[in-house]
Write a protein that holds these residues in place. Structure first.
Motif, mmCIF file in Angstrom:
data_model
loop_
_atom_site.group_PDB
_atom_site.id
_atom_site.type_symbol
_atom_site.label_atom_id
_atom_site.label_comp_id
_atom_site.label_asym_id
_atom_site.label_seq_id
_atom_site.Cartn_x
_atom_site.Cartn_y
_atom_site.Cartn_z
ATOM 1 N N GLU A 1 -33.277 60.462 0.893
ATOM 2 C CA GLU A 1 -33.313 59.472 -0.183
ATOM 3 C C GLU A 1 -33.348 58.052 0.353
ATOM 4 O OE1 GLU A 1 -29.995 60.279 -2.661
ATOM 5 O OE2 GLU A 1 -30.835 62.144 -3.491
ATOM 6 N N ARG A 2 -32.823 57.829 1.548
ATOM 7 C CA ARG A 2 -32.781 56.502 2.156
ATOM 8 C C ARG A 2 -33.985 56.225 3.039
ATOM 9 N NH1 ARG A 2 -28.253 56.898 5.907
ATOM 10 N NH2 ARG A 2 -28.822 54.739 6.340
ATOM 11 N N ALA A 3 -34.836 57.237 3.264
ATOM 12 C CA ALA A 3 -35.911 57.117 4.247
ATOM 13 C C ALA A 3 -37.045 56.244 3.745
ATOM 14 C CB ALA A 3 -36.435 58.501 4.607
ATOM 15 N N THR A 4 -37.696 55.606 4.675
ATOM 16 C CA THR A 4 -38.918 54.838 4.401
ATOM 17 C C THR A 4 -40.072 55.485 5.155
ATOM 18 O OG1 THR A 4 -38.418 53.348 6.249
ATOM 19 C CG2 THR A 4 -37.685 52.685 4.042
ATOM 20 N N GLN A 5 -41.278 55.290 4.643
ATOM 21 C CA GLN A 5 -42.456 55.894 5.245
ATOM 22 C C GLN A 5 -42.938 55.065 6.439
ATOM 23 O OE1 GLN A 5 -43.756 58.829 4.100
ATOM 24 N NE2 GLN A 5 -42.015 58.890 2.708
ATOM 25 N N ARG A 6 -43.371 55.768 7.493
ATOM 26 C CA ARG A 6 -43.960 55.127 8.662
ATOM 27 C C ARG A 6 -45.324 55.739 8.908
ATOM 28 N NH1 ARG A 6 -39.520 55.292 13.421
ATOM 29 N NH2 ARG A 6 -41.375 54.597 14.553
ATOM 30 N N ALA A 7 -46.205 54.978 9.504
ATOM 31 C CA ALA A 7 -47.552 55.466 9.759
ATOM 32 C C ALA A 7 -47.547 56.490 10.888
ATOM 33 C CB ALA A 7 -48.469 54.295 10.112
ATOM 34 N N SER B 1 -35.271 59.169 7.992
ATOM 35 C CA SER B 1 -36.310 60.189 7.919
ATOM 36 C C SER B 1 -36.181 61.198 9.055
ATOM 37 C CB SER B 1 -37.699 59.539 7.950
ATOM 38 O OG SER B 1 -38.715 60.509 7.888
ATOM 39 N N THR B 2 -35.999 60.691 10.278
ATOM 40 C CA THR B 2 -35.830 61.574 11.428
ATOM 41 C C THR B 2 -34.564 62.401 11.288
ATOM 42 O OG1 THR B 2 -36.977 59.986 12.853
ATOM 43 C CG2 THR B 2 -35.615 61.649 13.932
ATOM 44 N N ARG B 3 -33.502 61.749 10.812
ATOM 45 C CA ARG B 3 -32.230 62.458 10.658
ATOM 46 C C ARG B 3 -32.355 63.606 9.652
ATOM 47 N NH1 ARG B 3 -28.261 62.432 14.329
ATOM 48 N NH2 ARG B 3 -26.255 62.955 13.406
ATOM 49 N N ALA B 4 -33.045 63.358 8.540
ATOM 50 C CA ALA B 4 -33.253 64.416 7.548
ATOM 51 C C ALA B 4 -34.062 65.563 8.145
ATOM 52 C CB ALA B 4 -33.962 63.847 6.325
ATOM 53 N N PHE C 1 -45.970 61.381 13.180
ATOM 54 C CA PHE C 1 -44.550 61.512 13.497
ATOM 55 C C PHE C 1 -43.711 60.498 12.713
ATOM 56 C CE2 PHE C 1 -46.693 63.561 16.902
ATOM 57 C CZ PHE C 1 -45.820 64.477 17.464
ATOM 58 N N GLY C 2 -44.325 59.854 11.715
ATOM 59 C CA GLY C 2 -43.659 58.719 11.095
ATOM 60 C C GLY C 2 -42.842 59.001 9.870
ATOM 61 N N SER C 3 -43.043 60.132 9.184
ATOM 62 C CA SER C 3 -42.319 60.361 7.941
ATOM 63 C C SER C 3 -42.072 61.853 7.740
ATOM 64 C CB SER C 3 -43.106 59.798 6.751
ATOM 65 O OG SER C 3 -44.357 60.443 6.644
#
Length: 460
Positions: A325-331, A291-294, A334-336
């Motif tokens: 596409e590989r990212a997961t959600q974080r709370a 997610s951060t990389r995207a 700054f998480g997603s």
């Protein structure tokens, strides 16, 4: 420098830039407009400077920035020969008694000054500096660590949760109402609560998490300050956020802050600086968080697009898509990285590359995916889409999105929304006899507030 002594330094810089006085004056006026200054300089003004007169601050800094952008190297106000005696190039507009250099002390002092209306003008009157963050390599120069003071109190997990809750609160306020709303409240919170917690003893793991949260709150403050139209002050908060993230050993927040600074530089008209910051963000950021990389790749794609480097822009957009596409959600704020954000960045890159049709498609996807409570990002996306559709000659569709923007506008306090309203009026004026455009212009008149998000432009 007496008035009868020619300014040879400025003359040499003009020769190096291959500019005449009128061209320098136009560049200064343009930079001033981007920072909320109403400037009316012309070739006569520059001619007076060349004979030894000096403009008032912050104009010498703007002259240095304009010449630095033209010559593609660092130019300081002192090198222009225009700086007043004793005027120093200082990348952090703090009061003169600011002796502390650790990140906590600087954050507390800056926020305290900002929270006080009688002293705030000292901060908001400064101009953006191209060399405030010349050293960007992760870990290259650690800030002086803050020393916990002796105290019977210690940081608790509950204190940490309170900071995280407030991160979400202020991020939500900025998104729903714009960053110029409740900004002084966050300045007071940074001064009274965050500054106190950062000086209390804490276990190492808890202390690092505490500094991460402080870095995030300072980052949010910087974004809100951008919305309010104070670019230099926002830059100072961003710089402190970098130092707090560095002390927390948090590469993710450090990289996200550099990415925001890249966005700021691009909006102010410094594409080379924006590209440098976007590249530094990717170099500093974690490689194992999709997610951060995207998020980081999408901004570098936009800077490549502004440099007309289609190959690299498309490559970064493709890589951002793959990472997303590989990212997961974080709370947390700054998480997603939402899909709407990635689509918006794609639209921005395509606009810079001149591909307006595909840009409109990406912006339309972004607008459709915005949640109803995302007023800030939703309004700005609809405004950008409306302007793009109008450039394609699709007036009726453009008016649909301008109306959505205007529905959100009364509840927002941010300079980008005010700028979008100005663009709406100017671009639709030529179509004022068309029913759809006339209705939008009437809508705009009905929702206009008594004043803009930022103070009226300052004449210098």
């Amino acid at each position: 420098m007496a008035r009868h002594h020619p300014n040879r330094e400025l003359a040499l810089l003009l020769d190096e830039a291959e500019w005449n006085p009128a061209e320098l004056a136009r560049a200064i006026n343009e930079l001033g407009r981007a920072q909320g200054l109403s400037l009316r300089y012309d070739r006569t003004s520059v001619a007076h400077w060349l004979t030894g007169s000096r403009p008032r601050p912050p104009v010498p800094d703007l002259v240095a920035a304009a010449l630095g952008r033209r010559t593609e190297r660092l130019v300081t106000a002192a090198e222009t020969g225009l700086a007043l005696p004793g005027q120093a190039d200082d990348d952090l507009p703090l009061p003169p008694d600011a002796e502390t250099r650790d990140a906590v002390g600087r954050m507390t002092l800056l926020a305290r000054t900002d929270a006080d209306p009688t002293h705030r003008a000292r901060l908001t009157g400064a101009v953006y500096s191209l060399h405030a963050t010349d050293s960007l390599t992760w870990g290259a120069e650690r800030p002086a660590p803050a020393k916990p003071r002796a105290s019977v109190s210690r940081v608790s997990p509950e204190d940490l949760q309170a900071l995280r809750d407030m991160c979400q609160v202020f991020a939500d306020i900025a998104e729903r109402h714009g960053g110029a709303h409740a900004r002084s409240a966050l300045a007071s919170y940074l001064t009274d609560d965050v500054g106190r917690l950062l000086t209390l003893p804490a276990e190492l793991s808890l202390r690092r998490r505490l500094f991460t949260d402080a870095a995030q709150l300072t980052h949010i403050m910087a974004r809100m300050t951008m919305d309010a139209g104070y670019p230099s002050l926002a830059q100072s908060y961003f710089t402190i956020s970098l130092d707090l993230a560095s002390e927390a050993d948090d590469r993710r927040v450090y990289a996200i802050t550099l990415r925001a600074m890249s966005l700021q530089a691009l909006r102010l008209g410094f594409p080379e600086k924006a590209s440098q910051l976007a590249g530094a963000a990717l170099d500093a950021g974690p490689t194992d968080e999709p997610s951060t990389r995207a998020f980081l790749l999408s901004q570098r794609a936009v800077t490549h697009a502004h440099a007309r480097d289609r190959r690299r822009a498309v490559a970064d957009l493709t890589a951002a898509e793959n990472q997303h596409e590989r990212a997961t959600q974080r709370a947390g704020p700054f998480g997603s990285y939402p899909r709407a954000g990635l689509d918006y960045q794609r639209g921005q890159a395509l606009l810079a590359l001149g591909d307006f049709e595909r840009a409109a498609q990406s912006l339309a996807s972004s607008a459709a995916a915005r949640d109803s409570d995302q007023r800030r990002s939703g309004a700005l996306t609809h405004a950008r889409l409306a302007a793009t559709l109008l450039s394609l000659g699709r007036l009726e569709e453009s008016c649909v999105h301008w109306n959505v923007f205007l529905d959100h506008y009364p509840s927002l306090r941010l300079v980008p929304a005010d700028d979008a309203l100005v663009h709406l009026r100017r671009s639709l004026y030529r179509y004022r006899r068309e029913p759809h455009a006339a209705a939008v212009l009437h809508h705009a008149r009905s929702v206009t507030r008594g004043g803009p998000a930022r103070p009226r432009s300052r004449r210098t």
